[in-house]
Design a protein around this motif. Structure first.
Motif, short mmCIF file in Angstrom:
data_model
loop_
_atom_site.label_atom_id
_atom_site.label_comp_id
_atom_site.label_asym_id
_atom_site.label_seq_id
_atom_site.Cartn_x
_atom_site.Cartn_y
_atom_site.Cartn_z
N ASP A 75 0.47 10.66 -12.36
CA ASP A 75 -0.89 11.12 -12.61
C ASP A 75 -1.88 10.11 -12.06
O ASP A 75 -1.59 8.91 -12.02
CB ASP A 75 -1.14 11.22 -14.14
N ASP A 76 -3.05 10.58 -11.71
CA ASP A 76 -4.09 9.69 -11.20
C ASP A 76 -4.53 8.67 -12.26
O ASP A 76 -4.94 7.56 -11.95
CB ASP A 76 -5.30 10.49 -10.71
N ASN A 77 -4.46 9.06 -13.53
CA ASN A 77 -4.93 8.17 -14.60
C ASN A 77 -4.07 6.91 -14.72
O ASN A 77 -4.58 5.82 -15.02
CB ASN A 77 -4.90 8.91 -15.95
N THR A 78 -2.78 7.08 -14.49
CA THR A 78 -1.88 5.94 -14.69
C THR A 78 -1.71 5.10 -13.43
O THR A 78 -1.10 4.04 -13.45
CB THR A 78 -0.47 6.45 -15.11
N LYS A 79 -2.32 5.58 -12.33
CA LYS A 79 -2.12 4.96 -11.03
C LYS A 79 -2.42 3.46 -11.03
O LYS A 79 -1.62 2.65 -10.57
CB LYS A 79 -3.04 5.67 -10.03
N LYS A 80 -3.58 3.11 -11.59
CA LYS A 80 -4.04 1.73 -11.51
C LYS A 80 -3.10 0.78 -12.26
O LYS A 80 -2.68 -0.25 -11.75
CB LYS A 80 -5.46 1.62 -12.06
N SER A 81 -2.78 1.17 -13.49
CA SER A 81 -1.91 0.29 -14.29
C SER A 81 -0.51 0.20 -13.70
O SER A 81 0.12 -0.86 -13.70
CB SER A 81 -1.87 0.77 -15.75
N VAL A 82 -0.04 1.31 -13.14
CA VAL A 82 1.29 1.31 -12.53
C VAL A 82 1.30 0.41 -11.28
O VAL A 82 2.26 -0.31 -11.04
CB VAL A 82 1.74 2.75 -12.19
N ASN A 83 0.20 0.44 -10.54
CA ASN A 83 0.10 -0.42 -9.36
C ASN A 83 0.20 -1.90 -9.74
O ASN A 83 0.84 -2.68 -9.04
CB ASN A 83 -1.22 -0.17 -8.63
N VAL A 130 1.73 -3.16 -12.29
CA VAL A 130 3.14 -3.42 -12.62
C VAL A 130 3.97 -3.52 -11.34
O VAL A 130 4.79 -4.43 -11.18
CB VAL A 130 3.69 -2.28 -13.53
N LEU A 131 3.70 -2.61 -10.42
CA LEU A 131 4.44 -2.59 -9.16
C LEU A 131 4.28 -3.92 -8.40
O LEU A 131 5.26 -4.52 -7.95
CB LEU A 131 3.94 -1.42 -8.29
N PHE A 132 3.01 -4.37 -8.29
CA PHE A 132 2.76 -5.60 -7.54
C PHE A 132 3.45 -6.79 -8.22
O PHE A 132 3.99 -7.67 -7.56
CB PHE A 132 1.25 -5.87 -7.43
N THR A 133 3.43 -6.79 -9.54
CA THR A 133 4.07 -7.88 -10.28
C THR A 133 5.58 -7.85 -10.04
O THR A 133 6.21 -8.89 -9.81
CB THR A 133 3.77 -7.76 -11.79
N VAL A 134 6.13 -6.65 -10.10
CA VAL A 134 7.58 -6.51 -9.94
C VAL A 134 8.01 -6.97 -8.53
O VAL A 134 8.98 -7.72 -8.38
CB VAL A 134 8.01 -5.05 -10.21
N GLN A 176 0.83 -1.20 0.00
CA GLN A 176 0.00 0.00 0.00
C GLN A 176 0.87 1.26 0.00
O GLN A 176 0.62 2.20 -0.75
CB GLN A 176 -0.89 -0.01 1.24
N TYR A 177 1.93 1.25 0.82
CA TYR A 177 2.78 2.43 0.94
C TYR A 177 3.57 2.66 -0.36
O TYR A 177 3.71 3.80 -0.80
CB TYR A 177 3.75 2.31 2.12
N ALA A 178 4.03 1.55 -0.96
CA ALA A 178 4.75 1.69 -2.23
C ALA A 178 3.82 2.31 -3.28
O ALA A 178 4.21 3.19 -4.05
CB ALA A 178 5.27 0.35 -2.69
N GLY A 179 2.56 1.83 -3.28
CA GLY A 179 1.55 2.38 -4.19
C GLY A 179 1.33 3.86 -3.94
O GLY A 179 1.21 4.66 -4.87
N MET A 180 1.28 4.23 -2.64
CA MET A 180 1.05 5.64 -2.30
C MET A 180 2.21 6.50 -2.77
O MET A 180 2.02 7.63 -3.23
CB MET A 180 0.88 5.78 -0.78
N LEU A 181 3.42 5.95 -2.62
CA LEU A 181 4.60 6.72 -3.05
C LEU A 181 4.57 6.95 -4.56
O LEU A 181 4.87 8.04 -5.03
CB LEU A 181 5.88 5.98 -2.64
N LEU A 182 4.19 5.88 -5.28
CA LEU A 182 4.10 6.04 -6.73
C LEU A 182 3.03 7.06 -7.10
O LEU A 182 3.23 7.91 -7.96
CB LEU A 182 3.79 4.70 -7.39
#
Lengths: 364, 498
Positions: free
Chosen positions: A298-306, A308-312, A287-293
């Motif tokens: 941008d809010d639009n890219t948040k979901k897709s980046v999350n 990727v983050l979880f996969t990484v 959750q914190y890593a997601g918040m930092l990202l």
């Protein structure tokens, strides 16, 4: 009372922080400390606590000066703030990976020896990802709900183990050189350093002034639990034996036998508690890593980046393979790079804010 | 559309709206000394009988008006209305139509641009019946009926205060069902009534036939197995709820009242808890909480131990399990699943079969099927014990809807245990607590009501251990902050208590 379901209380923050630290302090620390400092393990723990207190003081100052703003800068907070976000992100990812690897190891070692590592890891990870998608107050409420039960259970089980203590196991302290002791204390501090995550949860506090209270109580409670566990382990097994054991805390509880009951192995109860604690840590890390990202994207890219983050993070955990490797990488990074840089950045940011405030005052 | 002063226009409009409605009775008659004032009454056939109309106050009033001159009638109506309590003066045709459809009589009189809605006996209903859904040892045996009016009066009968307010709303575009929100003005949490109204206004539906239909539309988490509202058939429980600062939602044609907001703990409390001694009540609550844990986790834990962690239990116990399973052809998972499904079949059959036969089916079916399955070697006696204990535990939860949620979760935990043993059970537990923590009821946390404030979790320890009666001084968390004290010694001020 108004419905205040979108905020967290000081008490909830305290439980959340304590539960997040609990797994590292009671599960991992005894073995590690006994290895490093042998008979002086409790001294190392206390020194680590002292360092953590100093760090906590800096965090409280930082919170007073910056409050929510460090997560809302969207890349406009200056180079130092960006550096801080970057350093926090690396630390969050590395320690989450480390805790993930502790999880699958203890599950495979003590509960499911015949089940594949991947299955254990992916199921736990998915639960954590799901939890990280919930609001902060949900995890905080959960921590408050579970915290007391776990504390009571932990104390009862520790009390059961007390009778196995051999007082001869406690020998003289300060056998190691001061440099080694400080180095050991510093390594303990590297684990306590996850206190910095409290800044994320604190952004949801009901009253902003409650932060320091929760931080202090949580730090004190964690060190007391850690010390109690370490002393009981040292008394029961002897410091040399703890150093070569995998997860001595679990082995200690495994040895508790109470005739006439339903359970012949008490460690199962406590493994449950540790799994909850590990869950809090990993879900928090995600959750914190997601918040930092989110704070820099941008809010639009948040979901897709999350995604990727979880996969990484999962892939890194998989590649690092086990707890030893993950800890080695986390420890070396934090020991030489992460901690010094974070401290420097935090201090610069504090000085900068003080200077700005002074400038505003003199202008007035 | 406004009601006209010309009665012929009103009659024409009313006739148009109720064309081909054989159940609507409409009568034109004349009042006054010279029978020159045209009147019109309309009602649903069964709501007014001829005998009662003649004997009723309205009947007598009409007889009185018959002897008056036009001027006298006008004066009488203007000054006194119809001189009957609970007469509503309606200004629009829509109000009039809807008023008649609620089961009242509507009355038009020539020269008056309004209609009078006069309550009559209303639609047929069962009346107040004995509450069978939530049996208790002490306390009233009355249960809510199908009529929203009767139900509000059952609460009013218990809380005789002018602060008890009843707000009526019509729900259902076609059913025009009366929904009543009952609350105590100064105790209810600020904005709670408005919040419930806002939720109610979110949807437009053709018909509402039970409170269950309405409440499932307005609850926050629609995919949760746990109800985020508390349904009750007991007027005394509803009365207690309004005294706690909660809102009671009543729906016409439904004997189940809905209490809002609700929290996890509410489902473990019975009205008996407050009528019995505190030690007994506390014991009962502990048993119910324990039962909820058994209902969800017992089969899963049994399966985990049998399949994955036999070393966790003492050797003698695991040997007993092993010898009981001797000759059983199925895996432990299939064995437990068969018995659980058999139990669910019996339960469903017991509900659907009418009358006392349903209960017999449950008992006889359970005994015969269980014994026969063991004798045939299909399942082990231990599994029968596990399933029976789990079933018993699920029925200990005083709320049927809540108990059903446990039965669903039990299956999820069973699958998790079959796959990953205790690890699966723990992960299931994590997900369950996480889910409960994420639930909200009318904006209030479902599991940790007091979270965020001074007193800690689930309304504090007071939840499980009922305090002695003289220590129950405070209302629930939902009550308005200024009205928190429910009990004090005569002469004590609120401030000293707080």
């Amino acid at each position: 009372m108004q419905a205040n379901s979108e905020k967290i209380s000081s008490k909830q923050l305290f439980y959340l922080l304590t539960l997040e630290l609990f797994c590292l302090i009671t599960l991992f620390l005894p073995e590690f400390l006994s290895n490093r400092l042998a008979q002086d393990a409790p001294v190392g723990l206390v020194l680590g606590f002292v360092f953590a207190c100093a760090f906590g003081f800096i965090l409280i100052l930082f919170w007073r000066k910056y409050s929510l703003s460090f997560l809302q800068n969207k890349g406009n907070g200056g180079i130092m703030m960006d550096a801080m976000v970057f350093l926090l992100f690396i630390q969050t990812v590395l320690i989450t990976v480390f805790v993930l690897n502790i999880t699958w190891e203890i599950v495979q070692m003590f509960l499911l020896p015949e089940v594949d590592r991947f299955v254990i890891l992916i199921v736990f990870y998915l639960v954590c990802v799901f939890a990280s998608s919930k609001k902060m107050e949900v995890r905080a409420r959960m921590a408050e709900f579970c915290g007391r039960f776990f504390a009571v259970l932990f104390i009862i089980l520790l009390a059961f183990s007390v009778k196995k203590i051999d007082l001869n196991q406690y020998e003289t302290l300060f056998m190691n050189s001061p440099v080694k002791l400080i180095s050991g204390g510093y390594e303990v501090f590297l684990l306590f350093e996850s206190l910095i995550f409290s800044l994320f949860a604190a952004t949801f506090l009901n009253k902003k002034t409650d932060y320091s209270n929760a931080l202090k109580k949580s730090l004190l409670c964690s060190v007391l639990f850690g010390l109690a566990m370490l002393l009981v382990l040292m008394g029961s097994f002897g410091v040399n034996y703890i150093g070569v054991m995998d997860y001595p805390a679990i082995r200690l509880l495994r040895n508790i036998t109470k005739g006439g009951g339903f359970l012949s192995r008490m460690d199962v109860l406590m493994i449950g508690v540790w799994l909850f604690s590990l869950f809090f840590f990993v879900s928090g890390g995600l959750q914190y890593a997601g918040m930092l990202l989110s704070s820099v994207l941008d809010d639009n890219t948040k979901k897709s980046v999350n995604i990727v983050l979880f996969t990484v993070i999962f892939l890194i955990a998989w590649i690092f393979g086990n707890m030893q490797n993950s800890y080695y990488i986390y420890r070396n990074y934090m020991y030489f790079i992460g901690t010094p840089l974070i401290l420097v950045v935090l201090i610069i940011l504090l000085l900068k804010k003080s200077k700005d405030t002074q400038g505003v005052n003199s202008d007035e | 559309m406004n009601i006209s002063a010309s009665i012929s226009e009103n009659i024409a409009e009313f006739e148009r709206r109720f064309d081909s409605c054989a159940d609507v009775k409409k009568n034109i008659f004349f009042l006054g000394k010279d029978f020159d004032i045209q009147c019109y009454i309309a009602h649903i056939e069964v709501t007014v009988s001829n005998v009662s109309l003649a004997d009723s106050v309205i009947g007598k009033m009409l007889t009185l008006l018959e002897g008056m001159s036009r001027r006298e009638i006008e004066k009488c109506l203007r000054n006194n209305g119809l001189g009957i309590a609970d007469v509503t003066v309606l200004k629009t045709m829509e109000e009039t139509v809807s008023g008649m459809l609620t089961g009242d009589l509507v009355f038009f009189i020539d020269g008056f641009a309004c209609a009078y809605k006069i309550p009559v006996k209303g639609y047929p209903g069962m009346g107040v019946t004995e509450n069978t859904a939530e049996p208790n040892v002490r306390g009233s045996k009355e249960g809510f009926s199908d009529s929203v009016k009767a139900n509000t009066s059952l609460i009013r009968k218990r809380v005789r205060s002018n602060k008890l307010k009843v707000k009526e709303i019509l729900e259902g575009v076609r059913s025009n069902t009366t929904v009543a929100l009952v609350y105590i003005e100064d105790i209810v949490a600020p904005n709670l009534v408005e919040r419930i109204e806002a939720y109610l206004e979110k949807y437009e539906i053709d018909g509402i036939f039970d409170s269950g239909m309405l409440i499932q539309l307005i609850e926050e988490s629609k995919y949760s197995p746990f109800p985020q509202y508390q349904a009750t058939q007991r007027p005394d429980r509803a009365a207690m709820a309004v005294l706690e600062g909660r809102v009671v939602l009543l729906v016409d044609n439904s004997p189940m009242a809905v209490l809002l907001p609700a929290n996890y703990h509410n489902f473990f409390v019975t009205t008996d808890d407050y009528f019995n001694r505190w030690e007994v009540a506390s014991m009962g609550r502990i048993i119910r909480y324990l039962a909820s844990i058994i209902a969800m986790f017992f089969p899963g834990l049994y399966l985990s131990i049998i399949q994955f962690h036999s070393q966790v239990v003492p050797t003698t116990l695991i040997l007993t399990f092993a010898s009981a399973r001797k000759g059983v052809p199925f895996t432990p998972f299939v064995e437990v699943l068969i018995m659980e499904v058999a139990f669910e079949l019996l339960r469903e059959a017991g509900i659907r079969i009418p009358g006392s036969l349903g209960k017999s089916i449950g008992i006889v079916g359970g005994l015969i099927v269980g014994q026969a399955a063991v004798d045939a070697g299909l399942v082990s006696p231990i599994v029968v014990i596990v399933v029976a204990l789990t079933a018993l535990a699920s029925f200990c939860v005083p709320n049927e809807e809540f108990g059903s949620a446990y039965r669903l979760i039990k299956f999820a935990i069973l699958f998790a245990a079959a796959f990953l043993g205790i690890y699966g059970v723990i992960l299931g537990m994590i997900l369950l607590i996480l889910h409960l923590c994420s639930l909200e009821s009318m904006g209030y946390p479902f599991l940790l009501v007091k979270g965020g404030d001074k007193s800690g979790w689930i309304s504090g320890m007071e939840s499980i251990f009922r305090k002695p009666s003289d220590k129950l001084t405070e209302r629930s968390i939902y009550a308005n902050e200024n009205e928190k004290i429910r009990l004090k010694k005569k002469g004590d001020s609120d401030a000293s208590k707080q």
